[in-house]
Design a protein around this motif. Structure first.
Motif, PDB file in Angstrom:
ATOM      1  N   ARG A   1       1.981  14.169  -7.837  1.00 49.15           N
ATOM      2  CA  ARG A   1       2.120  14.838  -6.486  1.00 49.15           C
ATOM      3  C   ARG A   1       1.299  14.383  -5.257  1.00 49.15           C
ATOM      4  O   ARG A   1       1.040  13.112  -5.024  1.00 49.15           O
ATOM      5  N   SER A   2       1.143  15.072  -4.424  1.00 41.51           N
ATOM      6  CA  SER A   2       0.383  14.570  -2.919  1.00 41.51           C
ATOM      7  C   SER A   2      -0.925  13.922  -3.093  1.00 41.51           C
ATOM      8  O   SER A   2      -1.272  12.978  -2.701  1.00 41.51           O
ATOM      9  N   TRP A   3      -1.739  14.716  -4.094  1.00 42.53           N
ATOM     10  CA  TRP A   3      -3.159  14.257  -4.372  1.00 42.53           C
ATOM     11  C   TRP A   3      -2.977  12.742  -5.242  1.00 42.53           C
ATOM     12  O   TRP A   3      -3.900  11.954  -4.861  1.00 42.53           O
ATOM     13  N   GLY A   4      -1.951  12.646  -5.874  1.00 45.37           N
ATOM     14  CA  GLY A   4      -1.891  11.379  -6.559  1.00 45.37           C
ATOM     15  C   GLY A   4      -1.434  10.199  -5.617  1.00 45.37           C
ATOM     16  O   GLY A   4      -2.090   9.167  -5.676  1.00 45.37           O
ATOM     17  N   GLY A   5      -0.688  10.423  -4.649  1.00 48.45           N
ATOM     18  CA  GLY A   5      -0.147   9.363  -3.611  1.00 48.45           C
ATOM     19  C   GLY A   5      -1.154   9.346  -2.624  1.00 48.45           C
ATOM     20  O   GLY A   5      -1.774   8.165  -2.317  1.00 48.45           O
ATOM     21  N   VAL A   6      -2.147  10.154  -2.357  1.00 46.19           N
ATOM     22  CA  VAL A   6      -3.488  10.123  -1.420  1.00 46.19           C
ATOM     23  C   VAL A   6      -4.408   9.019  -2.193  1.00 46.19           C
ATOM     24  O   VAL A   6      -5.089   8.154  -1.367  1.00 46.19           O
TER      25      VAL A   6
ATOM     26  N   GLN B   1       0.909  -1.252   0.153  1.00 44.89           N
ATOM     27  CA  GLN B   1       0.099  -0.056  -0.042  1.00 44.89           C
ATOM     28  C   GLN B   1       0.945   1.291  -0.022  1.00 44.89           C
ATOM     29  O   GLN B   1       0.751   2.301  -0.691  1.00 44.89           O
ATOM     30  N   GLN B   2       2.188   1.207   0.905  1.00 45.40           N
ATOM     31  CA  GLN B   2       2.911   2.387   0.696  1.00 45.40           C
ATOM     32  C   GLN B   2       3.462   2.570  -0.692  1.00 45.40           C
ATOM     33  O   GLN B   2       3.923   3.581  -0.978  1.00 45.40           O
ATOM     34  N   LEU B   3       4.035   1.442  -1.232  1.00 42.42           N
ATOM     35  CA  LEU B   3       4.428   1.463  -2.753  1.00 42.42           C
ATOM     36  C   LEU B   3       3.434   2.412  -3.546  1.00 42.42           C
ATOM     37  O   LEU B   3       3.931   3.009  -4.462  1.00 42.42           O
ATOM     38  N   ALA B   4       2.328   1.862  -3.444  1.00 44.66           N
ATOM     39  CA  ALA B   4       1.154   2.553  -4.254  1.00 44.66           C
ATOM     40  C   ALA B   4       0.991   3.949  -4.126  1.00 44.66           C
ATOM     41  O   ALA B   4       1.191   4.739  -5.084  1.00 44.66           O
ATOM     42  N   THR B   5       1.258   4.215  -2.802  1.00 47.34           N
ATOM     43  CA  THR B   5       1.237   5.685  -2.467  1.00 47.34           C
ATOM     44  C   THR B   5       2.467   6.524  -2.830  1.00 47.34           C
ATOM     45  O   THR B   5       2.251   7.671  -3.356  1.00 47.34           O
ATOM     46  N   TYR B   6       3.425   5.808  -2.848  1.00 42.79           N
ATOM     47  CA  TYR B   6       4.812   6.319  -3.135  1.00 42.79           C
ATOM     48  C   TYR B   6       4.803   6.803  -4.724  1.00 42.79           C
ATOM     49  O   TYR B   6       5.037   7.818  -5.068  1.00 42.79           O
ATOM     50  N   LEU B   7       4.480   5.603  -5.399  1.00 45.98           N
ATOM     51  CA  LEU B   7       4.164   5.970  -6.992  1.00 45.98           C
ATOM     52  C   LEU B   7       3.401   6.886  -7.311  1.00 45.98           C
ATOM     53  O   LEU B   7       3.596   7.642  -8.231  1.00 45.98           O
ATOM     54  N   GLY B   8       2.181   7.062  -6.701  1.00 47.00           N
ATOM     55  CA  GLY B   8       1.006   7.641  -7.298  1.00 47.00           C
ATOM     56  C   GLY B   8       1.611   9.040  -6.751  1.00 47.00           C
ATOM     57  O   GLY B   8       1.449  10.301  -7.562  1.00 47.00           O
TER      58      GLY B   8
ATOM     59  N   GLU C   1      10.241  18.238  -8.823  1.00 44.41           N
ATOM     60  CA  GLU C   1      10.419  19.285  -7.827  1.00 44.41           C
ATOM     61  C   GLU C   1       9.662  18.934  -6.543  1.00 44.41           C
ATOM     62  O   GLU C   1      10.122  19.373  -5.365  1.00 44.41           O
ATOM     63  N   HIS C   2       8.352  18.468  -6.661  1.00 45.26           N
ATOM     64  CA  HIS C   2       7.694  18.454  -5.478  1.00 45.26           C
ATOM     65  C   HIS C   2       8.062  17.163  -4.606  1.00 45.26           C
ATOM     66  O   HIS C   2       7.849  16.878  -3.609  1.00 45.26           O
ATOM     67  N   ALA C   3       9.159  16.303  -5.227  1.00 47.54           N
ATOM     68  CA  ALA C   3       9.540  15.160  -4.443  1.00 47.54           C
ATOM     69  C   ALA C   3      11.061  15.483  -3.776  1.00 47.54           C
ATOM     70  O   ALA C   3      11.778  14.729  -3.085  1.00 47.54           O
ATOM     71  N   ARG C   4      11.520  16.882  -4.023  1.00 45.02           N
ATOM     72  CA  ARG C   4      12.882  17.209  -3.280  1.00 45.02           C
ATOM     73  C   ARG C   4      12.511  17.695  -1.708  1.00 45.02           C
ATOM     74  O   ARG C   4      11.298  18.242  -1.791  1.00 45.02           O
ATOM     75  N   PHE C   5      13.173  17.671  -1.047  1.00 47.48           N
ATOM     76  CA  PHE C   5      13.315  17.855   0.478  1.00 47.48           C
ATOM     77  C   PHE C   5      13.264  19.312   0.587  1.00 47.48           C
ATOM     78  O   PHE C   5      14.306  20.096   0.212  1.00 47.48           O
ATOM     79  N   LYS C   6      12.344  19.996   1.223  1.00 44.93           N
ATOM     80  CA  LYS C   6      12.127  21.305   1.723  1.00 44.93           C
ATOM     81  C   LYS C   6      11.744  21.314   2.958  1.00 44.93           C
ATOM     82  O   LYS C   6      10.535  20.653   3.381  1.00 44.93           O
ATOM     83  N   PRO C   7      12.299  22.049   3.868  1.00 42.15           N
ATOM     84  CA  PRO C   7      11.800  22.133   5.276  1.00 42.15           C
ATOM     85  C   PRO C   7      10.393  22.766   5.664  1.00 42.15           C
ATOM     86  O   PRO C   7       9.766  22.111   6.359  1.00 42.15           O
ATOM     87  N   TRP C   8      10.092  23.621   4.802  1.00 48.13           N
ATOM     88  CA  TRP C   8       8.799  24.110   4.946  1.00 48.13           C
ATOM     89  C   TRP C   8       7.639  23.172   4.349  1.00 48.13           C
ATOM     90  O   TRP C   8       6.560  23.012   4.936  1.00 48.13           O
ATOM     91  N   ARG C   9       8.067  22.283   3.233  1.00 47.65           N
ATOM     92  CA  ARG C   9       7.172  21.318   2.777  1.00 47.65           C
ATOM     93  C   ARG C   9       6.904  20.152   3.711  1.00 47.65           C
ATOM     94  O   ARG C   9       5.781  19.632   4.151  1.00 47.65           O
ATOM     95  N   LEU C  10       8.102  19.607   4.421  1.00 54.01           N
ATOM     96  CA  LEU C  10       7.980  18.654   5.508  1.00 54.01           C
ATOM     97  C   LEU C  10       7.199  19.034   6.498  1.00 54.01           C
ATOM     98  O   LEU C  10       6.363  18.407   7.078  1.00 54.01           O
ATOM     99  N   GLY C  11       7.316  20.596   6.999  1.00 52.06           N
ATOM    100  CA  GLY C  11       6.638  21.144   8.247  1.00 52.06           C
ATOM    101  C   GLY C  11       5.159  21.030   7.720  1.00 52.06           C
ATOM    102  O   GLY C  11       4.202  20.588   8.544  1.00 52.06           O
TER     103      GLY C  11
END
Length: 465
Positions: free
Chosen positions: A85-90, A73-80, A229-239
């Motif tokens: 982006r986030s909605w694809g994973g959700v 299930q996590q793999l499906a979320t990751y690939l989505g 771009e949406h998969a790169r680490f950004k502190p504000w995005r993590l927060g």
């Protein structure tokens, strides 16, 4: 193909509508446990649709294997998430779970309403020995992968043996077993023990089930496509993701506590399964002893035999096996009458939904928030050595679960205590034959369960049990 010339284009070229249809279809056909589910995603996304390359797929898979929770299930979320982006994973993660939840709700209602009917009882009588054999197969697979030979990994064998004894006889809570194993792994890599040098693989044989794709660069996301771009680490995005995840946990929990109090069944279910979600290293079989300790022994939401029946139903439905928690929630909501005696079905459905929400929410947070961070630690020994020891402990815990199931299969309905057992020889024989078919002749899980179910039905209708 030159797809790596710019970052956003490869992700955008994966058709969102077609991806959505695939995730929905996957939710209804994902039988066979994590190995089968991962192999199905690989065959479709890598070999057939060629949306993602072999290396990128396996990179995502290795990441998910290092996390607690259902790796498929996590793999499906990751690939989505990677593609849309986030909605694809959700959406990918939700569609992997929702069909299973709905099917299990229907089966759970049939179970509580009609479970005493001869044909239903007969099917379950045959399926339960098959489930015991399936757990044995899981122990054998993971043990072969992680423990190897005793001379090669004596510390890991000791961890597995101590974990088995701790859970099976000493009744030590599962979280303490996990913590002790993690400490052992950390010390092992500090002392330079060779057996902690390999990265663990959850599920034992999952990677072996993934066949290599043909060498071809014609992927929408290939080996050279830059990280979007949406998969790169950004502190504000993590927060932002962590705040959203905290709100999605706190608000439902606050509503449940305000409605029925902290001691209410629904609030206790939410809290208990939130903890369970953080302990599912090694898959559903590993966390089931913890669920049994809490749901059966502590809270009394259902009985031991009912837990076995729930696992049998969970094995026969698509989706992650950890969805058996929805059955636990359904029966707990029914028996505790969370919405009163006049709304048993509605209360049971609400409880199953609450349990599913709190069980799977951490998986989404792990992927959406932790992806860039955990990927950077992949393959580093100081991170993977504790997981190696945890996975060895999981083998011992799963062995205790197998023993528990075998004892319940062998114990006749009139048994009382260790010295009062009535051995159910037909059920025990069926379990042995199922184990032989799975371990020696490599028969498929669903085929073995179907044959056992028919055998149990015939035995029941013949009036022999």
């Amino acid at each position: 193909m030159g797809l790596h010339a710019h970052q956003a284009t490869p992700v955008g070229q994966v058709p969102f509508g077609e991806a959505l249809r695939f995730w929905l279809k996957l939710g209804f056909i994902s039988f066979g446990g994590p190995a089968g589910q991962i192999a199905l995603m690989h065959r479709t996304l890598v070999d057939d649709k060629r949306w993602i390359s072999e290396a990128r797929f396996l990179h995502a898979l290795n990441y998910c294997m290092l996390l607690p929770g259902p790796e498929a299930q996590q793999l499906a979320t990751y690939l989505g998430w990677l593609m849309h982006r986030s909605w694809g994973g959700v959406l990918a993660g939700l569609l992997f779970v929702l069909p299973s939840l709905l099917i299990l709700m229907v089966l759970s209602w049939v179970y509580v309403a009609f479970g005493s009917l001869p044909w239903v009882a007969g099917l379950l009588y045959g399926i339960k020995p098959a489930v015991a054999a399936i757990v044995l197969q899981a122990v054998q697979r993971m043990g072969n992968k992680i423990l190897r030979k005793p001379a090669q990994a004596p510390v890991l064998w000791a961890v597995a043996a101590i974990s088995f004894i701790s859970v099976a006889w000493l009744n030590i809570p599962f979280p303490w077993v996990v913590l002790a194993a993690a400490l052992t792994g950390w010390l092992g890599q500090r002392w330079g023990l060779a057996e902690f040098a390999k990265t663990p693989s959850h599920g034992g044989t999952v990677q072996a089930k993934v066949a290599p794709a043909q060498v071809d660069t014609a992927y929408l996301i290939d080996d050279h496509t830059p990280i979007p771009e949406h998969a790169r680490f950004k502190p504000w995005r993590l927060g932002r993701v962590l705040l959203a995840g905290a709100a999605l946990w706190l608000l439902p929990m606050a509503l449940l506590v305000a409605w029925q109090g902290w001691g209410g069944t629904l609030a206790q279910m939410g809290w208990f399964f939130s903890k369970a979600a953080l302990l599912t290293f090694g898959g559903a079989y590993a966390v089931l002893p913890y669920v049994y300790q809490g749901a059966v022994s502590h809270f009394g939401w259902l009985s031991g035999p009912q837990m076995m029946d729930g696992l049998a139903l969970g094995e026969t439905t698509p989706g992650p096996l950890i969805m058996v928690v929805a059955f636990v929630g359904f029966l707990g909501g029914w028996s505790q009458q969370v919405l009163g005696p006049q709304a048993l079905l509605l209360g049971a459905m609400l409880a199953a939904t609450v349990v599913t929400w709190f069980t799977f929410l951490p998986s989404f947070i792990f992927i959406l928030a932790g992806g860039p961070l955990v990927e950077s630690t992949h393959g580093k020994q100081h991170f993977t050595a504790p997981l190696t020891a945890i996975t060895a402990a999981v083998v011992g815990v799963m062995a205790s679960l197998a023993l528990f199931f075998i004892l319940h299969v062998a114990q006749g309905s009139g048994a009382k205590g260790l010295l009062g057992w009535n051995i159910d020889l037909p059920a025990l024989t069926l379990a042995g034959l199922a184990a032989l078919a799975l371990l020696r002749y490599k028969q498929g899980m669903l085929k073995v369960m179907a044959v056992c179910a028919v055998a149990g039905l015939a035995w029941k209708l013949a009036g022999c049990c």
